[in-house]
Scaffold this motif. Structure first.
Motif, mmCIF file in Angstrom:
data_model
loop_
_atom_site.group_PDB
_atom_site.id
_atom_site.type_symbol
_atom_site.label_atom_id
_atom_site.label_comp_id
_atom_site.label_asym_id
_atom_site.label_seq_id
_atom_site.Cartn_x
_atom_site.Cartn_y
_atom_site.Cartn_z
ATOM 1 N N ALA A 112 30.131 30.801 40.995
ATOM 2 C CA ALA A 112 28.762 30.804 40.477
ATOM 3 C C ALA A 112 28.405 29.382 40.074
ATOM 4 O O ALA A 112 29.284 28.536 39.868
ATOM 5 C CB ALA A 112 28.640 31.753 39.285
ATOM 6 N N LEU A 113 27.115 29.123 39.944
ATOM 7 C CA LEU A 113 26.661 27.809 39.506
ATOM 8 C C LEU A 113 26.624 27.742 37.990
ATOM 9 O O LEU A 113 26.046 28.616 37.340
ATOM 10 C CB LEU A 113 25.248 27.527 40.030
ATOM 11 N N GLY A 114 27.259 26.708 37.426
ATOM 12 C CA GLY A 114 27.141 26.448 36.008
ATOM 13 C C GLY A 114 28.316 26.877 35.173
ATOM 14 O O GLY A 114 28.480 26.398 34.054
ATOM 15 N N ILE A 115 29.129 27.795 35.672
ATOM 16 C CA ILE A 115 30.269 28.289 34.891
ATOM 17 C C ILE A 115 31.344 27.216 34.762
ATOM 18 O O ILE A 115 31.928 27.016 33.690
ATOM 19 C CB ILE A 115 30.861 29.557 35.527
ATOM 20 N N GLU A 116 31.615 26.527 35.864
ATOM 21 C CA GLU A 116 32.631 25.469 35.907
ATOM 22 C C GLU A 116 31.956 24.134 36.214
ATOM 23 O O GLU A 116 30.845 24.094 36.762
ATOM 24 C CB GLU A 116 33.676 25.781 36.992
ATOM 25 N N PRO A 117 32.628 23.028 35.897
ATOM 26 C CA PRO A 117 32.025 21.716 36.166
ATOM 27 C C PRO A 117 31.912 21.385 37.651
ATOM 28 O O PRO A 117 31.142 20.497 38.029
ATOM 29 C CB PRO A 117 32.963 20.736 35.444
ATOM 30 N N ALA A 148 21.757 21.398 40.998
ATOM 31 C CA ALA A 148 21.395 22.563 40.186
ATOM 32 C C ALA A 148 22.557 22.994 39.304
ATOM 33 O O ALA A 148 22.379 23.322 38.122
ATOM 34 C CB ALA A 148 20.961 23.710 41.094
ATOM 35 N N LYS A 149 23.748 22.985 39.868
ATOM 36 C CA LYS A 149 24.950 23.338 39.093
ATOM 37 C C LYS A 149 25.109 22.414 37.908
ATOM 38 O O LYS A 149 25.377 22.859 36.776
ATOM 39 C CB LYS A 149 26.183 23.265 40.002
ATOM 40 N N ALA A 150 24.940 21.115 38.124
ATOM 41 C CA ALA A 150 25.103 20.143 37.053
ATOM 42 C C ALA A 150 24.063 20.357 35.952
ATOM 43 O O ALA A 150 24.371 20.260 34.757
ATOM 44 C CB ALA A 150 24.993 18.726 37.610
ATOM 45 N N GLY A 172 28.392 29.437 28.870
ATOM 46 C CA GLY A 172 28.898 30.424 29.810
ATOM 47 C C GLY A 172 27.858 30.990 30.753
ATOM 48 O O GLY A 172 28.174 31.851 31.570
ATOM 49 N N MET A 173 26.622 30.515 30.662
ATOM 50 C CA MET A 173 25.612 31.040 31.583
ATOM 51 C C MET A 173 25.851 30.493 32.988
ATOM 52 O O MET A 173 26.439 29.429 33.186
ATOM 53 C CB MET A 173 24.204 30.689 31.118
ATOM 54 N N GLY A 174 25.383 31.236 33.963
ATOM 55 C CA GLY A 174 25.527 30.809 35.343
ATOM 56 C C GLY A 174 24.595 31.603 36.225
ATOM 57 O O GLY A 174 23.828 32.446 35.756
#
Length: 232
Positions: A165-170, A74-76, A90-92
């Motif tokens: 959070a999910l999505g902010i960082e790789p 999901a993060k990816a 920048g969404m997460g």
């Protein structure tokens, strides 16, 4: 497998026009995601997280690592979507989830809990309410080091700052736990839109007073809205 009963509810609250919270409530997987970002981007992030876990954990999980892998996927998806769309950079989203691990090889039914951010899982067992997850937030770090009290944390001006959070960082670190499935246990998955308005004692009172899960979910949301509904 032990029978599970559930209810689910969400509300945009009294202040925000959009609802960036998303949830999944299905026989084998339960998810709450609280999105953040620019115009409608938070909704995209939380929806991606919820849909990914719904697809990957629809039949439950064979291990807690399977639950963690679904969160990483999901993060990816969120990170790549944001990378491809400048309006969503920048969404997460936070994400907390419970997945069923069906009995196998003599092992009883278990539950896998995964968590990133400051959405929470509560557990009520034998008349006591505990937090099954630990917030990844600025105020939680202050609490853990003794710099502020629980009461001060509830009113802290930076209480909405999350440290994961999910999505902010790789990459992202996912907290995970395995728990036995115990008859009579009650779980509450929620975003900070509930806990910022309703303290743990009142959450416990509502859980204890409602026997049907849907009535409980509706009452918790109504309490949050009644106390101001500053968030979804």
């Amino acid at each position: 497998m032990a029978a599970l009963l559930w209810g689910a509810a969400t509300d945009p609250g009294r202040v925000r026009h959009e609802n960036e919270d998303a949830y999944v409530a299905e026989p084998n997987v339960f998810v709450v995601a609280d999105g953040m970002g620019g115009h409608q981007a938070g909704e995209v992030a939380s929806a991606l997280a919820a849909s990914t876990l719904r697809e990957r954990l629809a039949d439950g999980a064979t291990s807690v690592d399977v639950g963690v892998a679904a969160v990483v996927e999901a993060k990816a998806a969120i990170f790549q979507t944001a990378h491809n769309n400048a309006a969503q950079r920048g969404m997460g989203t936070t994400l907390t989830a419970v997945a069923v691990l069906p009995a196998a090889d003599g092992r009883p039914d278990q539950l896998a809990i995964v968590n990133v951010g400051d959405s929470r899982v509560y557990l009520r067992r034998q008349g006591e309410l505990t937090r099954a997850t630990v917030d990844h937030s600025y105020v939680q770090e202050l609490l853990a080091t003794g710099h502020i009290t629980e009461a001060e944390a509830r009113a802290h001006p930076r209480r909405n700052i999350v440290t994961r959070a999910l999505g902010i960082e790789p990459t992202v670190r996912v907290d995970s736990w395995l728990m036995p499935m115990v008859r009579g246990d009650r779980f509450v998955l929620c975003s900070d839109g509930l806990v910022d308005e309703v303290d743990d004692d009142e959450i416990h009172e509502i859980i204890a007073s409602q026997t049907k899960p849907q009535d409980c979910a509706d009452s918790l949301v109504a309490a949050a809205v009644g106390h101001g509904g500053r968030d979804n």
